[in-house]
Scaffold this motif. Structure first.
Motif: not given
Lengths: 261, 262, 257
Positions: B115-117, B139-143, B197-198
């Motif tokens: 979210i900070a991005w 979001a998907a990639f990091m997690n 992501s959501w």
């Protein structure tokens, strides 16, 4: 041989980081292909970072003031969530009646991300401190409560039977057996909640706020100051990591204290 | 204290209905008889508004079109981010030189919540769809990367020894031991990544968009329409829940071997 | 082939093997100067007290871990790493939880590129041999401990190795299942003869199974004594000779402690 490999990997890591910053520097500061309004050079980000400690412009406060504002809201909501969530989660798991009637409410709340509560809370409580603390509280209490709950559920029947044959009361079984068993799970919940709380405060400040790190980066977007945005992002990352480390420290002390007994 | 018999489950379902009903009742009473009603809509109004929103549009579209918009933003780039995350995470977890190269950069970016991005994403990719795609990817990639990495790291060395003994090459060990062994971790990552992501798309739509579930709640707030804000929150919760259930079902089908029959 | 020459041929020749582990706190010598020959189709048991270097010894003999000094030759070839000419049955079963019984057993031939029809046939043969017909499509966690270990044995056999190493394969089983599996492993070995190096801390088990017992000392592990066992099979745990030998080896082992 093993030592040589470790050294080789360390060199690889350093080279890779240097390359990352080097390429960033080369394209922004040397070639100047990338406009500083899109991506400032690493040097510019660094000087802004130093400057932001003392310079309240252009968003009205210094970096520390923003950070403290975010931290104050986060910690208030987060700590309240722990104080209420841990005992409630334990009570839910230990007393079946509480479980049956309280858990469904939390199962309903679970899939709603913390951010989604922001507008509703603004309508109800205004843009200030109270609405944000409430949002943080809601987003933190769900993981704290659900993890404390599953922690207590891990209690082994065998342990309960042993305790019962020794004539332990229900309360003694809860405090001497169930709660110590649940501790690792409780700590997991507390850790997950910290991440949720910190993410949510940034989101809440992005959406509606007059100070805080989220507010700072959102303001800087409007006036094309990506250097401040990156400084803000890095600060958010650093504070998140430090809080996580502190929690790990507390956890290791707690767990160590337990194994000594 | 701890029982899972069928009777208690039935009992649980009844208690859940009672519990939610009582919750709604208290809410209804509080909004009807106290001044809370000024701030907050009653559940009757909210629920009827929720069902009405399938026919009567909120802003430009009825609610399911808003949900469709949000999902169209999330799903494709969630998949792309997840695939990239699995590849990077597993190779980082298994091949030490790969970890040495990518891990420092990854560890610097990791503590920054997706979210900070949002602001920098808007600077880089504009206020349109591009920035949202980027955020979902992130979001998907990091997690997924973090979890796949942990999965590959936790590979059982005895199984690796066993495969070597049976004649497997290094690449075969990677594909037949490391990869399948990481699958439960990957799914844990996919689940976290999906809710992240959501949440991120909701936040991104609240900041800049003209449709989507995030847009519903922010535009309703701007007009002080607490009923529609609540409708949006409910829709976000329901979709988040359905996405998590779908993910769990996919996992149950693909990872049959963790189930016990005996 | 000439049966007498066949029996006398040495399959494993280990010369002066030692293993030292080094970590931050210093180094520990786990096994020291082991010399060992194992003949073709021999059933050899390595027996040693609780925490001695049995597992390390069998890991080095099989090539799972390199020796610090000394060499191990199998069929005349010096071994330095794991390879499909050897089979290994692990104490922890070490089955691939994501593969069915069939998938586990055919794993070896599969990674060695043997074509599907051939390896299926072979795997089915060994699944039947270990008595798991009908469980081909079960996953390991749907099987009992004894059945899991049968899969482990079938998987090791299916690669048709020259030597089979078994590291306390029945250590985690209950007494009943353990006796059954001891009978089973002899039946399997007599049907499909291989050289077997079997590690155990159970003297009774060793006497029941082995052609020869090699008694090991505590760490640093060395060879203490060897016993040749000629009792006819199937052996009887209550036979006076059996009990006498058990007494003798037990006393000898106590001395090593």
């Amino acid at each position: 041989m093993q030592k040589n490999k470790t050294l080789l990997y360390l060199i690889l890591s350093i080279v890779s980081l240097a390359l990352f910053i080097g390429i960033w520097y080369y394209f922004t500061a040397v070639l100047q292909i990338v406009s500083p309004k899109t991506l400032p050079s690493p040097v510019k980000v660094f000087t802004t970072f130093i400057d932001k400690f003392t310079n309240p412009n252009p968003d009205g406060a210094t970096l520390l003031v923003h950070a403290l504002s975010s931290l104050k809201i986060t910690l208030t909501g987060y700590l309240t969530a722990i104080v209420i969530g841990v005992p409630l989660g334990i009570a839910m798991a230990w007393y079946p009646k509480v479980d049956l009637y309280v858990r469904p409410i939390f199962d309903l709340l679970k899939p709603i991300p913390g951010v989604a509560w922001v507008p509703l809370m603004i309508i109800m409580l205004g843009i200030g401190f109270a609405s944000k603390v409430t949002v943080i509280f809601i987003s933190a209490i769900v993981p704290v409560l659900l993890n404390s709950y599953s922690g207590i559920k891990q209690t082994r029947d065998v342990h309960i039977w042993v305790a019962r044959t020794f004539g332990a009361s229900d309360w003694q079984m809860l405090t001497r057996i169930a709660i110590p068993t649940s501790l690792p799970y409780v700590m997991t919940g507390i850790r997950v909640a910290l991440g949720a709380a910190w993410t949510t405060i940034v989101a809440a400040e992005l959406i509606a706020s007059t100070e805080g790190l989220g507010f700072m980066i959102q303001q800087s977007r409007g006036i094309y100051r990506p250097d401040i945005i990156i400084v803000g992002m890095v600060t958010i990352g650093i504070i998140g990591s430090v809080l996580g480390l502190l929690l790990m420290l507390i956890e290791s002390v707690l767990v160590k204290g337990r194994s000594k007994v | 204290m701890i029982d899972n018999t069928r009777r208690s489950r039935k009992h649980g379902a009844r208690a859940a209905v009672i519990s939610i009903f009582v919750f709604l009742l208290i809410w209804q009473a509080a909004t009807t008889f106290t001044s809370l009603g000024i701030l907050m809509p009653s559940p009757l109004i909210s629920l009827s508004a929720f069902f009405k929103s399938f026919i009567v549009p909120i802003g430009p579209y009825p609610i399911f079109i808003h949900i469709y918009w949000s999902l169209v933003r999330v799903v494709p780039f969630y998949i792309v981010g997840a695939i990239a995350g699995i590849i990077l995470g597993i190779t980082m977890g298994w091949y030490k030189p790969v970890a040495a190269i990518f891990r420092p950069i990854f560890e610097i970016l990791r503590p920054i919540p997706p979210i900070a991005w949002i602001p920098i994403a808007i600077v880089w990719f504009g206020i349109g769809e591009g920035s949202k795609w980027f955020l979902i990817f992130l979001a998907a990639f990091m997690n997924v990367t973090i979890n796949s990495f942990a999965g590959a790291r936790s590979t059982d060395p005895v199984l690796v020894g066993c495969s070597k003994m049976l004649g497997a090459s290094d690449w075969q060990i990677f594909t037949t031991v490391v990869l399948p062994g990481s699958v439960p971790y990957i799914f844990a990552g996919l689940q976290v990544a999906l809710s992240s992501s959501w949440a991120t798309i909701v936040a991104a739509e609240m900041i800049r968009s003209s449709e989507g579930v995030g847009w519903i709640i922010i535009s309703s707030q701007e007009t002080n329409n607490s009923v529609n804000t609540l409708v949006g929150v409910v829709a976000i919760g329901i979709v988040g829940f359905i996405l998590a259930v779908i993910m769990r079902e996919v996992e149950a089908v693909l990872v049959k071997w963790t189930k016990r029959d005996i | 082939m000439d049966e007498a020459r066949h029996m006398s041929k040495s399959i494993i020749v280990a010369q002066g093997i030692s293993k030292t582990f080094t970590n931050k706190r210093g180094s520990t010598k786990v096994i020291e100067n082991i010399n060992l020959e194992v003949r073709e189709n021999e059933f050899l048991c390595l027996v040693g007290p609780g925490q001695c270097g049995k597992t390390t010894a069998v890991n080095v003999l099989s090539g799972l871990e390199p020796a610090s000094t000394g060499t191990v030759k199998i069929n005349g070839k010096t071994i330095t790493r794991p390879g499909p000419d050897r089979g290994f049955v692990f104490q922890s079963t070490a089955l691939y939880p994501w593969l069915t019984v069939m998938g586990n057993v055919e794993y070896g031939p599969k990674v060695r590129g043997i074509k599907k029809s051939e390896r299926r046939e072979k795997a089915q043969y060994y699944i039947n041999l270990v008595g798991l017909e009908g469980f081909e499509h079960s996953y390991p966690n749907q099987l009992s401990g004894g059945m899991q270990q049968r899969v482990g044995i079938a998987r090791a056999y299916c690669n048709e190795p020259v030597v089979l190493f078994m590291d306390q394969p029945f250590g985690a089983l209950d007494a009943q299942t353990r006796y059954l599996m001891q009978e089973e492993i002899i039946r399997i070995w007599e049907t499909a003869k291989r050289t077997i190096v079997f590690v155990t801390n159970n003297i009774e088990e060793a006497i029941y199974l082995a052609d020869r017992i090699v008694l090991l000392t505590n760490t640093p592990t060395q060879i203490k004594k060897e016993y040749k066992i000629d009792f006819p099979r199937p052996r009887d745990y209550t036979d006076p000779d059996f009990l006498a030998l058990r007494e003798e080896i037990t006393n000898e082992m106590d001395k090593t402690l």
